[in-house]
Scaffold this active site. Sequence first.
Site, PDB file in Angstrom:
ATOM      1  N   ASP A   9      -6.531 -11.885  -0.648  1.00 57.12           N
ATOM      2  CA  ASP A   9      -6.874 -10.690   0.096  1.00 57.12           C
ATOM      3  C   ASP A   9      -7.210  -9.613  -0.946  1.00 57.12           C
ATOM      4  O   ASP A   9      -6.908  -9.770  -2.135  1.00 57.12           O
ATOM      5  CB  ASP A   9      -5.673 -10.280   0.963  1.00 57.12           C
ATOM      6  CG  ASP A   9      -5.856  -8.928   1.600  1.00 57.12           C
ATOM      7  OD1 ASP A   9      -6.884  -8.729   2.277  1.00 57.12           O
ATOM      8  OD2 ASP A   9      -4.985  -8.063   1.417  1.00 57.12           O
ATOM      9  N   ASP A  11      -7.357  -5.445  -0.455  1.00 61.13           N
ATOM     10  CA  ASP A  11      -6.551  -4.225  -0.408  1.00 61.13           C
ATOM     11  C   ASP A  11      -5.059  -4.552  -0.315  1.00 61.13           C
ATOM     12  O   ASP A  11      -4.624  -5.241   0.608  1.00 61.13           O
ATOM     13  CB  ASP A  11      -6.941  -3.366   0.796  1.00 61.13           C
ATOM     14  CG  ASP A  11      -8.393  -2.930   0.756  1.00 61.13           C
ATOM     15  OD1 ASP A  11      -8.695  -1.988   0.018  1.00 61.13           O
ATOM     16  OD2 ASP A  11      -9.221  -3.540   1.462  1.00 61.13           O
ATOM     17  N   ASP A 171      -0.865  -9.725   1.538  1.00 63.56           N
ATOM     18  CA  ASP A 171       0.220  -8.743   1.586  1.00 63.56           C
ATOM     19  C   ASP A 171       0.620  -8.352   3.000  1.00 63.56           C
ATOM     20  O   ASP A 171       1.439  -7.447   3.177  1.00 63.56           O
ATOM     21  CB  ASP A 171      -0.196  -7.473   0.838  1.00 63.56           C
ATOM     22  CG  ASP A 171      -1.234  -6.659   1.609  1.00 63.56           C
ATOM     23  OD1 ASP A 171      -2.272  -7.242   2.005  1.00 63.56           O
ATOM     24  OD2 ASP A 171      -1.007  -5.452   1.831  1.00 63.56           O
TER      25      ASP A 171
END
Length: 229
Positions: A9, A11, A171
């Site tokens: 991922d 961000d 995250d």
Amino acid sequence: MKPPIIVFDLDGTLIDTAPDLLDAMNHALTLAGLDPVVDDGFRQHVGKGARYMLEQAHASAGHTPAPEELDVMMANFLDHYGANMPGRSRPYEGVLDTIEAFRSEGYLAAVCTNKIEVNALRLLKSLGIDTLFAAICGQDTFPVRKPDPAHLTGTIDMAGGDVGRAIMVGDSETDIRTAQNAGIPVVAVDFGYTDQHVSTFGPDTVISHYRALHPALARELLDRGNPSS
């Protein structure tokens, strides 16, 4: 045989983009005549996208914007964000070394993000690291987006990787659910953007620093999912 692959991922996982996303949000809020948000705790909303961030900023001010107002703010957000890359955004400590360690073991690396593809590409190019990735796929690369597993498997296919020897790193609940839906082991970082600890969502493992993520761990996770291999 296709090579193994590690998919990140963006961000909150690969890059700490919160400072610039919050700056862009406050720019849009100021143009709309609202006070900027200064509480650092607001970064927990970053992983859910710009529109959600703007909605939450309005909610904290006690009102709900009309759809057309939100559209204008989104346009102002995207204009400011795109014009100021890379700003203060930086790769997380140790992640570039981790990527090189995996590449030295024959892994491909890729990015699967719900960021608009052009902004993902622009950010990674502005940081000089776009060439590390065999594919960089955003929310508009395919007809679907995370948590639909086809976003992840499509990224792996585009990169030329082996979906049966793939690892996802993220995250958020969205990243974890995406990997789980695709049957792919997922490593969760606990320093990203989420309002709940990532362990809540049942990832295969959680790390607090990239020095804990290495090819030996990936092999362990892949063997755990394929006990006969």
